[in-house]
Design an enzyme around this catalytic site. Structure first.
Site, PDB file in Angstrom:
ATOM      1  N   MET A  23       0.863  -1.124  -0.046  1.00 29.23           N
ATOM      2  CA  MET A  23       0.064  -0.079  -0.059  1.00 29.23           C
ATOM      3  C   MET A  23       0.844   1.270   0.012  1.00 29.23           C
ATOM      4  O   MET A  23       0.564   2.318   0.321  1.00 29.23           O
ATOM      5  CB  MET A  23      -1.051  -0.079   1.241  1.00 29.23           C
ATOM      6  CG  MET A  23      -1.972  -1.212   0.964  1.00 29.23           C
ATOM      7  SD  MET A  23      -3.512  -0.720   1.954  1.00 29.23           S
ATOM      8  CE  MET A  23      -2.858  -0.897   3.709  1.00 29.23           C
ATOM      9  N   LEU A  80       6.649   2.864   1.273  1.00 33.86           N
ATOM     10  CA  LEU A  80       7.616   1.751   1.587  1.00 33.86           C
ATOM     11  C   LEU A  80       8.671   1.881   2.746  1.00 33.86           C
ATOM     12  O   LEU A  80       9.201   3.047   2.835  1.00 33.86           O
ATOM     13  CB  LEU A  80       8.287   1.544   0.185  1.00 33.86           C
ATOM     14  CG  LEU A  80       7.487   1.335  -1.064  1.00 33.86           C
ATOM     15  CD1 LEU A  80       8.105   0.732  -2.149  1.00 33.86           C
ATOM     16  CD2 LEU A  80       6.535   0.112  -0.669  1.00 33.86           C
ATOM     17  N   HIS A 134       9.442  -3.576   3.288  1.00 33.45           N
ATOM     18  CA  HIS A 134       8.946  -3.969   1.856  1.00 33.45           C
ATOM     19  C   HIS A 134      10.209  -4.060   1.142  1.00 33.45           C
ATOM     20  O   HIS A 134      10.066  -5.257   0.220  1.00 33.45           O
ATOM     21  CB  HIS A 134       7.979  -2.608   1.494  1.00 33.45           C
ATOM     22  CG  HIS A 134       6.782  -2.409   2.018  1.00 33.45           C
ATOM     23  ND1 HIS A 134       6.768  -1.315   2.903  1.00 33.45           N
ATOM     24  CD2 HIS A 134       5.793  -3.030   2.206  1.00 33.45           C
ATOM     25  CE1 HIS A 134       5.508  -0.998   3.288  1.00 33.45           C
ATOM     26  NE2 HIS A 134       4.790  -2.116   2.803  1.00 33.45           N
ATOM     27  N   GLY A 166       4.618 -10.524   3.817  1.00 35.29           N
ATOM     28  CA  GLY A 166       5.309 -10.536   5.221  1.00 35.29           C
ATOM     29  C   GLY A 166       4.532 -11.348   6.260  1.00 35.29           C
ATOM     30  O   GLY A 166       3.519 -11.271   6.357  1.00 35.29           O
ATOM     31  N   LYS A 171       4.364 -10.303   9.303  1.00 36.70           N
ATOM     32  CA  LYS A 171       3.930  -9.735  10.281  1.00 36.70           C
ATOM     33  C   LYS A 171       2.525  -9.766  10.178  1.00 36.70           C
ATOM     34  O   LYS A 171       1.847  -9.701  11.260  1.00 36.70           O
ATOM     35  CB  LYS A 171       4.360  -8.112   9.931  1.00 36.70           C
ATOM     36  CG  LYS A 171       3.570  -7.027  11.093  1.00 36.70           C
ATOM     37  CD  LYS A 171       4.124  -5.803  10.908  1.00 36.70           C
ATOM     38  CE  LYS A 171       3.630  -5.105   9.666  1.00 36.70           C
ATOM     39  NZ  LYS A 171       2.161  -4.427  10.045  1.00 36.70           N
ATOM     40  N   ASP A 172       1.767  -9.822   9.136  1.00 33.36           N
ATOM     41  CA  ASP A 172       0.414  -9.846   8.753  1.00 33.36           C
ATOM     42  C   ASP A 172      -0.056 -11.586   8.590  1.00 33.36           C
ATOM     43  O   ASP A 172      -0.374 -12.093   7.477  1.00 33.36           O
ATOM     44  CB  ASP A 172      -0.027  -9.223   7.501  1.00 33.36           C
ATOM     45  CG  ASP A 172       0.027  -7.836   7.684  1.00 33.36           C
ATOM     46  OD1 ASP A 172      -0.571  -7.054   8.534  1.00 33.36           O
ATOM     47  OD2 ASP A 172       0.910  -7.169   7.227  1.00 33.36           O
ATOM     48  N   GLN A 192      -3.198 -12.594   7.437  1.00 35.14           N
ATOM     49  CA  GLN A 192      -3.223 -12.388   6.092  1.00 35.14           C
ATOM     50  C   GLN A 192      -2.650 -13.339   5.195  1.00 35.14           C
ATOM     51  O   GLN A 192      -3.184 -13.609   4.132  1.00 35.14           O
ATOM     52  CB  GLN A 192      -2.878 -11.052   5.853  1.00 35.14           C
ATOM     53  CG  GLN A 192      -2.895 -10.540   4.440  1.00 35.14           C
ATOM     54  CD  GLN A 192      -2.516  -9.223   4.140  1.00 35.14           C
ATOM     55  OE1 GLN A 192      -3.135  -8.066   4.205  1.00 35.14           O
ATOM     56  NE2 GLN A 192      -1.063  -8.825   3.688  1.00 35.14           N
TER      57      GLN A 192
END
Length: 283
Positions: free
Chosen positions: A30, A33, A37, A150, A152-153, A156
């Site tokens: 999104m 960066l 990322h 990643g 972190k999610d 997801q």
């Protein structure tokens, strides 16, 4: 470095590369960066001939209009950062909302076999329908062989793997480790919005996770959760939204530990009005 704002342009460009048997990787972002990322992009560059980086703040995955409005948008800086990694092998796709949604900015409805109702799904209504909608469209537009996300999610990541499985999408999903600040704070585009005092306090989240991991070796999940809640109750700047120890396959909260299963601790907390998430493998 080529930057496309219209999907038909990038569809044509990628079709030409695919016709030459070039391997295409995708890193959906999104924007705004950061080094996390860029680590994903570097990983993708190692394993693909070309890497598409999408830069798109997706409105359908926000359940908070203020968060959507305040989300940082730094396209010029993002493109400059990507150009430092590669001017020839990275393709940026930075579309408008209308280009992606064609005037109908609504989410599709998805069934992720219950993964969507755990943790983030309990607190962010419709969020994973929005995630599924945009990721599925990006896969259709960019037709990558590999896509990078990643950990972190982590929820997801599991949901996207389920999306690919249930919709028979021919893409390999690659999960990549959490990239952290020197303080331990998980890197996030939202970190740029943290006021100094909250930025200073935020490493408490990862430090708490690390101690919870140690405690989980000898204590029950319930006892560890009680300890985490107690620690946050003594913290003035960070407000705990949830702490959950869950099975890494189903994301169901653990009731009784089993040596045959893998577990992960997940946390969400507010630093002022900014929501931070993190997680850690426990075994």
């Amino acid at each position: 470095m080529q930057v496309y704002s219209e999907k038909q342009q990038i569809i044509t460009a990628i079709a030409a590369l695919r016709a030459q048997n070039q391997l295409i990787g995708l890193v959906p972002t999104m924007g705004a960066l950061h080094q996390g990322h860029l680590a994903l992009v570097e990983r993708a560059l190692e394993n693909n001939d070309y890497v598409v980086v999408s830069i798109f703040v997706n409105p359908t995955q926000f359940d908070n209009s203020t968060d959507l409005e305040k989300y940082p948008r730094t396209l010029k800086k993002d493109v400059a950062l990507l150009s430092m990694l590669s001017k020839d092998n990275i393709i940026a796709y930075a579309p408008t909302v209308d280009d992606v949604y064609e005037g109908n900015t609504v989410s599709e409805k998805f069934d992720f076999d219950g993964l969507e109702f755990e943790m983030e799904g309990r607190f962010r209504h419709g969020h994973f329908d929005g995630v599924g909608t945009i990721v599925k469209r990006l896969f259709e537009i960019t037709t990558p062989q590999n896509a990078y996300f990643g950990e972190k999610d982590f929820q997801q990541l599991l949901i996207i793997k389920k999306l690919v499985e249930k919709h028979h999408i021919p893409v390999n999903i690659v999960g990549c480790p959490i990239y952290r600040e020197k303080t331990g704070l998980a890197m996030s585009s939202r970190n740029t919005r943290l006021k100094p005092e909250y930025l200073e306090a935020s490493p408490f989240i990862y430090n708490t996770l690390k101690t919870a991991k140690k405690l989980f070796g000898t204590k029950s999940a319930g006892k560890v959760s009680e300890w985490v809640e107690d620690q946050f109750s003594k913290q003035n700047l960070l407000e705990l939204e949830y702490f959950i120890i869950a099975d890494t396959e189903t994301l169901k909260p653990v009731k009784r530990k089993s040596k045959k299963k893998a577990y992960r601790a997940f946390i969400a907390a507010y630093a002022d009005d900014i929501r931070l998430i993190d997680n850690i493998a426990l075994n």
